[in-house]
Write an enzyme that holds these catalytic residues in place. Structure first.
Site, mmCIF file in Angstrom:
data_model
loop_
_atom_site.group_PDB
_atom_site.id
_atom_site.type_symbol
_atom_site.label_atom_id
_atom_site.label_comp_id
_atom_site.label_asym_id
_atom_site.label_seq_id
_atom_site.Cartn_x
_atom_site.Cartn_y
_atom_site.Cartn_z
ATOM 1 N N GLY A 230 -10.544 1.552 12.501
ATOM 2 C CA GLY A 230 -10.419 1.119 13.900
ATOM 3 C C GLY A 230 -11.483 1.742 14.798
ATOM 4 N N ASP B 88 -4.031 4.555 -2.300
ATOM 5 C CA ASP B 88 -5.258 5.085 -1.696
ATOM 6 C C ASP B 88 -5.976 6.065 -2.622
ATOM 7 O OD1 ASP B 88 -4.425 3.831 0.687
ATOM 8 O OD2 ASP B 88 -5.198 5.490 1.907
ATOM 9 N N ARG C 128 0.868 -1.176 0.000
ATOM 10 C CA ARG C 128 0.000 0.000 0.000
ATOM 11 C C ARG C 128 0.907 1.230 0.000
ATOM 12 N NH1 ARG C 128 -2.923 2.712 5.125
ATOM 13 N NH2 ARG C 128 -4.194 4.250 4.048
ATOM 14 N N GLY D 212 -14.280 3.634 13.579
ATOM 15 C CA GLY D 212 -15.602 3.514 12.950
ATOM 16 C C GLY D 212 -16.219 2.137 13.137
ATOM 17 N N ASP E 90 -5.142 7.855 20.938
ATOM 18 C CA ASP E 90 -5.830 6.559 20.816
ATOM 19 C C ASP E 90 -7.225 6.669 21.416
ATOM 20 O OD1 ASP E 90 -6.753 3.911 21.069
ATOM 21 O OD2 ASP E 90 -4.704 3.152 21.177
ATOM 22 N N ARG F 29 -9.346 4.546 22.157
ATOM 23 C CA ARG F 29 -9.631 3.585 23.244
ATOM 24 C C ARG F 29 -9.224 4.175 24.596
ATOM 25 N NH1 ARG F 29 -6.786 -1.060 19.804
ATOM 26 N NH2 ARG F 29 -5.465 0.745 19.522
ATOM 27 N N HIS G 248 -14.427 6.576 7.026
ATOM 28 C CA HIS G 248 -13.352 5.657 7.440
ATOM 29 C C HIS G 248 -12.593 6.336 8.578
ATOM 30 C CE1 HIS G 248 -10.621 2.326 7.219
ATOM 31 N NE2 HIS G 248 -9.618 3.193 7.316
ATOM 32 N N LEU G 249 -12.783 5.827 9.788
ATOM 33 C CA LEU G 249 -12.282 6.493 10.991
ATOM 34 C C LEU G 249 -11.283 5.580 11.693
ATOM 35 C CD1 LEU G 249 -15.820 7.671 12.253
ATOM 36 C CD2 LEU G 249 -14.300 8.833 10.634
HETATM 37 N N1 LIG Z 1 -12.236 -0.789 19.562
HETATM 38 C C1 LIG Z 1 -11.773 0.445 19.336
HETATM 39 N N2 LIG Z 1 -12.363 1.504 19.914
HETATM 40 C C2 LIG Z 1 -11.905 2.753 19.706
HETATM 41 N N3 LIG Z 1 -10.856 3.046 18.924
HETATM 42 C C3 LIG Z 1 -10.221 2.032 18.333
HETATM 43 C C4 LIG Z 1 -10.643 0.691 18.501
HETATM 44 N N4 LIG Z 1 -9.817 -0.107 17.785
HETATM 45 C C5 LIG Z 1 -8.904 0.713 17.207
HETATM 46 N N5 LIG Z 1 -9.143 1.994 17.535
HETATM 47 C C6 LIG Z 1 -8.393 3.175 17.102
HETATM 48 O O1 LIG Z 1 -8.203 3.077 15.699
HETATM 49 C C7 LIG Z 1 -6.850 3.356 15.344
HETATM 50 C C8 LIG Z 1 -6.361 2.300 14.375
HETATM 51 O O2 LIG Z 1 -7.199 2.299 13.279
HETATM 52 P P1 LIG Z 1 -6.847 1.453 11.979
HETATM 53 O O3 LIG Z 1 -7.841 1.852 10.950
HETATM 54 O O4 LIG Z 1 -6.783 0.005 12.315
HETATM 55 O O5 LIG Z 1 -5.352 1.889 11.741
HETATM 56 P P2 LIG Z 1 -4.589 2.691 10.634
HETATM 57 O O6 LIG Z 1 -5.125 4.069 10.644
HETATM 58 O O7 LIG Z 1 -3.148 2.571 10.989
HETATM 59 O O8 LIG Z 1 -4.909 1.975 9.355
HETATM 60 C C9 LIG Z 1 -6.030 3.364 16.612
HETATM 61 O O9 LIG Z 1 -5.379 4.623 16.659
HETATM 62 C C10 LIG Z 1 -7.027 3.244 17.745
HETATM 63 O O10 LIG Z 1 -7.006 4.426 18.496
HETATM 64 C C1 LIG Z 2 -4.356 7.881 4.478
HETATM 65 C C2 LIG Z 2 -4.393 7.603 5.924
HETATM 66 O O1 LIG Z 2 -4.533 8.503 6.717
HETATM 67 O O2 LIG Z 2 -4.287 6.308 6.277
HETATM 68 P P1 LIG Z 2 -4.310 5.675 7.747
HETATM 69 O O3 LIG Z 2 -5.629 6.017 8.352
HETATM 70 O O4 LIG Z 2 -4.175 4.208 7.482
HETATM 71 O O5 LIG Z 2 -3.182 6.274 8.511
HETATM 72 MG MG LIG Z 3 -5.707 2.353 7.675
#
Ligand SMILES: Nc1ncnc2c1ncn2[C@@H]1O[C@H](COP(=O)(O)OP(=O)(O)O)[C@@H](O)[C@H]1O
Ligand SMILES: CC(=O)OP(=O)(O)O
Ligand SMILES: [Mg+2]
Length: 371
Positions: free
Chosen positions: A306, A128, A72, A308, A261, A263, A186-187
């Site tokens: 994560g 992306d 990616r 969302g 984070d 969480r 996408h959160l």
């Molecule tokens: N069950 C959850 N509840 C709240 N926030 C979460 C949960 N699981 C993951 N996260 C948050 O989501 C983020 C990771 O999201 P993800 O989409 O997997 O990662 P990335 O952005 O690296 O692709 C972490 O920063 C964490 O804070």
């Molecule tokens: C583009 C981007 O912000 O990706 P990620 O949420 O995986 O950090």
């Molecule tokens: Mg991601």
């Protein structure tokens, strides 16, 4: 394993995690057997070398001997699909790194690491940005002079592999609905929203870079552009310090003073964490209304990432001020995590999907290989 069966390794470096997956692909370029995936949290130093080594110890032995690899790479400029990573492609993608400073350097570092570890494996990249190829012209343009647009200063949009995955899952659940007007959110470590009609992105909150739009774990999101001038001239902050603040110390982390984070913020009973959660949810809700406006209305909303897909309380907080739009979640369905989470009488349906960007990366690379 027949002579033509190959192991494919898929690498997805996000801002918060490294996800690595291994697949078996048969001689016809079709997936065969089960795939395996691991998620390794990335620290502030984003040490992808260590994260990759950890990932490989947790995957089946096939991951140690890939014949092909797909990465990616967040910023692909206007590239429409996956590419083979030749030295010339790598140089062009390196030139885009200033537009994705959290993502592009670790992804390209992984390309180099992989080339050293597996010199015979063919390497691909998928982006992306490709999902946003059909942005409406008014959305593609930033409100800047034409010369800057011509120089590439435009909206690209990100999280396309995630949107593609969530959209595919919605299509499996509700085929006709997937072609209607969708607001996708996408959160995750990064957060963005996308206005989608007939499976095509027509507007999105991220722009030239993945710093734009709603606030994120550590990124500010949209900001009064005058802040940059003020920090530069009144507070005499050098650019590297400003960049550090905007990309790594703002968003949920800056708002709360505690953590980026979600969480940790959910577990914290204090006022600072509550303010950060409310600010985040309100800005995401406002962006939902904005994306719905780009579509002239909305038939469904989709949560992923994560936060969302993982945080029912955050989804509820986002949806609460959007009843006027016909959005209402069913508290029990929302708590269970979907896929459908809307109340029976809601006029806009609401969905939750756990995206699999790795499947999308593999599909994109196999399509490029067939082409
Ligand atoms: N069950 C959850 N509840 C709240 N926030 C979460 C949960 N699981 C993951 N996260 C948050 O989501 C983020 C990771 O999201 P993800 O989409 O997997 O990662 P990335 O952005 O690296 O692709 C972490 O920063 C964490 O804070
Ligand atoms: C583009 C981007 O912000 O990706 P990620 O949420 O995986 O950090
Ligand atoms: Mg991601």
């Amino acid at each position: 394993m027949s002579a033509s069966t190959r192991n494919w390794l898929v690498m997805n470096v996000g801002s918060a995690t490294l996800k690595v997956a291994v697949y078996t692909v048969d001689g016809d370029g079709e997936r065969a057997g089960a795939s395996h995936r691991v998620t390794i949290p990335l620290g502030d130093d984003a040490d992808v070398d260590a994260a990759l080594s950890t990932a490989l110890t947790r995957l089946p032995a096939a991951a140690q001997q890939p014949q092909a690899i797909v990465h990616r790479v967040v910023h692909g400029g206007r590239r429409a699909g996956a590419v083979v990573l030749t030295p010339a492609q790598c140089a062009e993608l390196t030139a885009l790194a200033p537009m994705a400073p959290l993502h592009q350097p670790p992804a390209l570092a992984l390309v180099e690491l992989a080339a050293r570890r597996w010199p015979r494996a063919r390497q691909f990249a998928a982006f992306d940005t490709s999902w946003h190829a059909h942005l409406a012209p008014w959305s593609r343009r930033l409100p800047l002079p034409q010369g800057l647009h011509t120089a590439g200063v435009m909206r690209y949009g990100f999280h396309g592999l995630a949107y593609q995955s969530a959209w595919r899952q919605l299509k499996a659940q509700a085929p006709a609905l997937a072609h209607r007007r969708l607001v996708m959110a996408h959160l995750g470590g990064g957060s963005s929203l996308c206005a989608v009609h007939d499976g095509r992105s027509i507007d999105t909150t991220m722009g030239l870079t993945p710093l734009d739009g709603v606030p994120m774990a550590t990124r500010s999101g949209s900001l009064d552009p005058g802040v940059i001038g003020y920090l530069t001239h009144a507070l005499r902050m050098p650019w590297p310090e400003i960049e550090q603040v905007l990309w790594r110390e703002s968003g949920l982390k800056g708002l709360s003073g505690l953590s980026g984070d979600m969480r940790e913020l959910q577990a914290d009973p204090g006022e600072a964490a509550a303010l950060a959660r409310e600010h985040y949810a309100r800005r995401v809700a406002q962006a939902m209304a904005a994306m719905a406006t780009s579509l002239g209305g909305v038939d469904a909303i989709v949560f992923s990432g994560g936060i969302g897909a993982g945080a029912a309380a955050v989804r509820a907080q986002i949806a609460a001020p959007l009843r006027w739009m016909g959005i209402e979640l069913d508290p029990e369905a929302n708590q269970r995590g979907g896929p459908a989470v809307h109340a029976d009488h809601a006029t806009v349906s609401a969905w939750v999907f756990h995206v699999n960007e790795e499947d999308e990366l593999l599909e994109a690379a196999l399509a490029e290989e067939r082409a």
